[in-house]
Design an enzyme around this catalytic site. Structure first.
Site, PDB file in Angstrom:
ATOM      1  N   GLN A   1      -8.143  -0.709  14.070  1.00 55.05           N
ATOM      2  CA  GLN A   1      -6.657  -0.430  14.569  1.00 55.05           C
ATOM      3  C   GLN A   1      -6.156  -1.292  15.864  1.00 55.05           C
ATOM      4  O   GLN A   1      -4.966  -1.531  15.871  1.00 55.05           O
ATOM      5  CB  GLN A   1      -6.645   1.071  15.175  1.00 55.05           C
ATOM      6  CG  GLN A   1      -5.520   1.800  15.214  1.00 55.05           C
ATOM      7  CD  GLN A   1      -4.599   2.074  13.978  1.00 55.05           C
ATOM      8  OE1 GLN A   1      -5.341   2.063  13.100  1.00 55.05           O
ATOM      9  NE2 GLN A   1      -3.407   1.966  14.141  1.00 55.05           N
TER      10      GLN A   1
ATOM     11  N   GLU B   1     -30.852   7.073   4.110  1.00 56.94           N
ATOM     12  CA  GLU B   1     -32.154   7.565   4.711  1.00 56.94           C
ATOM     13  C   GLU B   1     -31.603   9.100   5.299  1.00 56.94           C
ATOM     14  O   GLU B   1     -31.911   9.273   6.550  1.00 56.94           O
ATOM     15  CB  GLU B   1     -32.520   6.717   6.108  1.00 56.94           C
ATOM     16  CG  GLU B   1     -33.325   5.457   5.270  1.00 56.94           C
ATOM     17  CD  GLU B   1     -34.190   4.712   6.373  1.00 56.94           C
ATOM     18  OE1 GLU B   1     -34.697   5.348   6.931  1.00 56.94           O
ATOM     19  OE2 GLU B   1     -33.979   3.591   6.386  1.00 56.94           O
TER      20      GLU B   1
ATOM     21  N   TRP C   1     -30.884   3.245  -5.549  1.00 59.73           N
ATOM     22  CA  TRP C   1     -30.750   2.736  -4.153  1.00 59.73           C
ATOM     23  C   TRP C   1     -31.807   2.123  -3.465  1.00 59.73           C
ATOM     24  O   TRP C   1     -31.925   2.218  -2.426  1.00 59.73           O
ATOM     25  CB  TRP C   1     -30.084   3.834  -3.482  1.00 59.73           C
ATOM     26  CG  TRP C   1     -29.199   5.006  -4.001  1.00 59.73           C
ATOM     27  CD1 TRP C   1     -29.029   6.214  -4.680  1.00 59.73           C
ATOM     28  CD2 TRP C   1     -27.802   4.423  -4.475  1.00 59.73           C
ATOM     29  NE1 TRP C   1     -28.099   6.367  -5.178  1.00 59.73           N
ATOM     30  CE2 TRP C   1     -27.240   5.624  -5.225  1.00 59.73           C
ATOM     31  CE3 TRP C   1     -27.001   3.183  -4.778  1.00 59.73           C
ATOM     32  CZ2 TRP C   1     -25.734   5.259  -5.878  1.00 59.73           C
ATOM     33  CZ3 TRP C   1     -25.912   3.122  -5.142  1.00 59.73           C
ATOM     34  CH2 TRP C   1     -25.506   4.283  -6.063  1.00 59.73           C
TER      35      TRP C   1
ATOM     36  N   SER D   1     -41.196  19.619  -2.908  1.00 64.04           N
ATOM     37  CA  SER D   1     -41.395  18.466  -2.305  1.00 64.04           C
ATOM     38  C   SER D   1     -42.462  18.054  -1.697  1.00 64.04           C
ATOM     39  O   SER D   1     -43.077  17.043  -1.345  1.00 64.04           O
ATOM     40  CB  SER D   1     -40.131  18.365  -1.247  1.00 64.04           C
ATOM     41  OG  SER D   1     -40.294  19.350  -0.422  1.00 64.04           O
TER      42      SER D   1
ATOM     43  N   SER E   1     -25.358  12.323   6.943  1.00 66.27           N
ATOM     44  CA  SER E   1     -25.007  13.093   8.274  1.00 66.27           C
ATOM     45  C   SER E   1     -25.097  14.410   8.056  1.00 66.27           C
ATOM     46  O   SER E   1     -25.432  15.203   8.963  1.00 66.27           O
ATOM     47  CB  SER E   1     -23.324  12.779   8.843  1.00 66.27           C
ATOM     48  OG  SER E   1     -23.435  11.232   9.292  1.00 66.27           O
TER      49      SER E   1
ATOM     50  N   GLY F   1      -5.003  -4.405  14.452  1.00 72.29           N
ATOM     51  CA  GLY F   1      -3.911  -4.281  13.884  1.00 72.29           C
ATOM     52  C   GLY F   1      -3.825  -4.804  12.494  1.00 72.29           C
ATOM     53  O   GLY F   1      -4.950  -4.970  12.031  1.00 72.29           O
TER      54      GLY F   1
ATOM     55  N   GLU G   1     -33.501   9.002  -6.410  1.00 71.69           N
ATOM     56  CA  GLU G   1     -33.257   8.886  -7.706  1.00 71.69           C
ATOM     57  C   GLU G   1     -31.992   9.537  -8.317  1.00 71.69           C
ATOM     58  O   GLU G   1     -31.370   9.828  -7.286  1.00 71.69           O
ATOM     59  CB  GLU G   1     -34.360   9.909  -8.403  1.00 71.69           C
ATOM     60  CG  GLU G   1     -35.869   9.474  -8.360  1.00 71.69           C
ATOM     61  CD  GLU G   1     -36.747  10.461  -8.938  1.00 71.69           C
ATOM     62  OE1 GLU G   1     -36.448  11.312  -9.793  1.00 71.69           O
ATOM     63  OE2 GLU G   1     -38.129  10.305  -8.760  1.00 71.69           O
TER      64      GLU G   1
ATOM     65  N   GLN H   1      -2.325   1.710  27.915  1.00 69.59           N
ATOM     66  CA  GLN H   1      -3.550   2.632  28.183  1.00 69.59           C
ATOM     67  C   GLN H   1      -3.815   3.240  26.877  1.00 69.59           C
ATOM     68  O   GLN H   1      -5.011   3.737  26.669  1.00 69.59           O
ATOM     69  CB  GLN H   1      -2.735   3.972  28.739  1.00 69.59           C
ATOM     70  CG  GLN H   1      -2.679   3.786  30.347  1.00 69.59           C
ATOM     71  CD  GLN H   1      -2.386   5.178  30.968  1.00 69.59           C
ATOM     72  OE1 GLN H   1      -2.204   6.322  30.265  1.00 69.59           O
ATOM     73  NE2 GLN H   1      -2.246   4.829  32.424  1.00 69.59           N
TER      74      GLN H   1
ATOM     75  N   ARG I   1      -5.096 -10.963  23.185  1.00 70.59           N
ATOM     76  CA  ARG I   1      -3.445 -10.961  22.509  1.00 70.59           C
ATOM     77  C   ARG I   1      -2.736 -10.479  23.314  1.00 70.59           C
ATOM     78  O   ARG I   1      -2.613  -9.265  23.852  1.00 70.59           O
ATOM     79  CB  ARG I   1      -4.089  -9.932  21.170  1.00 70.59           C
ATOM     80  CG  ARG I   1      -2.860  -9.454  20.517  1.00 70.59           C
ATOM     81  CD  ARG I   1      -2.445 -10.621  19.616  1.00 70.59           C
ATOM     82  NE  ARG I   1      -1.512 -10.113  18.659  1.00 70.59           N
ATOM     83  CZ  ARG I   1      -0.717 -10.836  17.655  1.00 70.59           C
ATOM     84  NH1 ARG I   1      -0.763 -12.136  17.640  1.00 70.59           N
ATOM     85  NH2 ARG I   1      -0.003 -10.454  16.844  1.00 70.59           N
TER      86      ARG I   1
END
Length: 415
Positions: A368, A395, A169, A191, A398, A371, A138, A310, A299
């Site tokens: 990255q 859901e 949502w 709840s 984190s 590029g 909500e 590396q 590339r």
């Protein structure tokens, strides 16, 4: 819970021949149908009905397919399916599997009659495709489910529930044939005083509010759902009133005693779906990693492939390691769930947390490695990065996953 009359499946990291066949079939659909349409529907920001219909025609978007994966005794059917579909494209895949969250809500809380009545109506058929929506969040109650304001009041004289409130949502909200709505039935219990309701097609008083224009997963419809004096029969209360009354009575007694928590309907749905969300994140991360790996091998800069450096090669090594680790956490939690093993260390939340954070990091690393090309829409990794952001939010963010894990491990009410 494990299937009746069967032994608990041993945990394995090897798919059986039938699962491999399904995986390859799904991968082919993702590669041939979903991925070629991804950029178009991302730009259009519309539900990809033609793709959903194609999925229905071949049997992917159907109750039968979903049930086969859901009841796979190894627990790997759903995460394997999610990973392959979301490897194709997260927005389109969410449009295909979004109905599943509502279906899980019914499976987790409904009676056999309710399951048999409503889940088929959520999918429709290949000639008349339908979708469903699970409505919990909500405007003032996302992670804080105790702040939910949508109310359901029982009209005993008519054996009807009257529901008022606004949900937000909601995937497929407003365009769904069937809505599953979580509402407060006893505000004093917080709840624990929630219940889930089926809102049948064409119910008066339900309407779509704002449709959101999103950063990612743009092919998936997300909107508010407004409930204005919505009346549904008593039979639309998932689990039935007798079961609800018993649960509320237990919750009131526990509240008096200060005892253990009683799970609410929304949390039961989210617990069941968290490893599946982790699998979605694994699929998106894997897709971005594969694009980056191929690009780095082909590339050339300074007369040699980019991967000869590396700095790039080590990034790719870390990306693949994180993806495989995320998949293992997802598979473990999925196996535990289907075999009735409790998440004593919040293994479901662990799987979603690690996989979703992995997806954000891996897709950023892919940009990255590519590029400037990675930053353009000529390559899919920028879309994958936008899509990946949602996994750490919906859901259970984190932060909420970490809170669940910490509380479970410590047994303390960490705030």
């Amino acid at each position: 819970m494990p299937l009746e009359g069967t032994d608990m499946a041993e945990f394995t990291m090897e798919l059986n021949d039938e699962q491999k066949e399904v995986r390859d079939w799904l991968h082919g659909f993702a590669a041939d149908v979903i991925r070629p349409a991804a950029a178009e529907w991302d730009e259009r920001e519309e539900t990809p009905w033609p793709v959903i219909q194609e999925a229905a025609k071949v049997g992917i978007y159907s109750l039968d397919f979903y049930a086969q994966q859901y009841f796979d005794p190894t627990g790997l059917g759903i995460p394997m399916a999610m990973e392959e579909l979301f490897w194709g494209d997260a927005g389109i895949a969410l449009s295909i599997v979004g109905t599943g969250l509502a279906a899980v809500g019914v499976l987790a809380n409904g009676t056999e009659e309710q399951i048999g009545t409503w889940i088929p109506q959520m999918y429709g058929d290949a000639n008349d495709v339908k979708v469903a929506a699970f409505c919990s969040s909500e405007p003032d109650a996302g992670s804080d489910v105790a702040s939910m304001r949508t109310r359901a009041v029982y009209d005993e004289a008519k054996d009807e529930w009257v529901i008022n409130g606004t949900k937000t949502w909601a995937t497929n909200g407003g365009i769904a044939n069937v809505h599953v709505v979580v509402a407060v039935v006893d505000a004093e219990l917080g709840s624990k005083g929630h219940a889930s309701f089926i809102i049948p097609p064409g119910t008066e008083g339900l309407s779509q509010g704002q449709k959101f224009k999103k950063h990612g997963i743009r092919a998936s419809h997300t909107a508010e759902v407004v409930l204005d004096n919505v009346r549904v029969p008593g039979s639309c209360l998932l689990g039935g009133k007798e079961k609800l009354d018993e649960r509320l009575a237990r919750a009131r007694e526990k509240a008096k005693q200060g005892g253990e928590r009683v799970k609410n309907a929304a949390m039961a749905t989210f617990e069941a779906s968290r490893p599946a969300v982790g699998a979605m994140a694994v699929g998106t991360a894997r897709a971005a990693y594969e694009v980056a790996l191929d690009y780095a091998k082909t590339r050339e800069q300074f007369g040699r492939p980019v991967i000869d450096n590396q700095g790039v090669a080590f990034q790719l090594a870390d990306m693949r390691t994180s993806i495989d680790a995320a998949r293992l956490l997802v598979w473990r939690a999925s196996w535990m769930a289907v075999n009735g093993k409790p998440f004593t260390a919040a293994e479901g939340s662990m799987s979603k947390l690690f996989a979703s954070e992995t997806a954000k990091k891996v897709t950023a690393q892919a940009i990255q490695i590519l590029g400037g090309n990675g930053y353009t829409r000529e390559y899919p990794v920028e879309r994958m990065h936008r899509d990946a952001a949602i996994y750490t939010i919906f859901e259970g963010t984190s932060e909420i996953q970490r809170l669940v894990i910490a509380r479970t491990l410590s047994g303390m009410t960490i705030r």
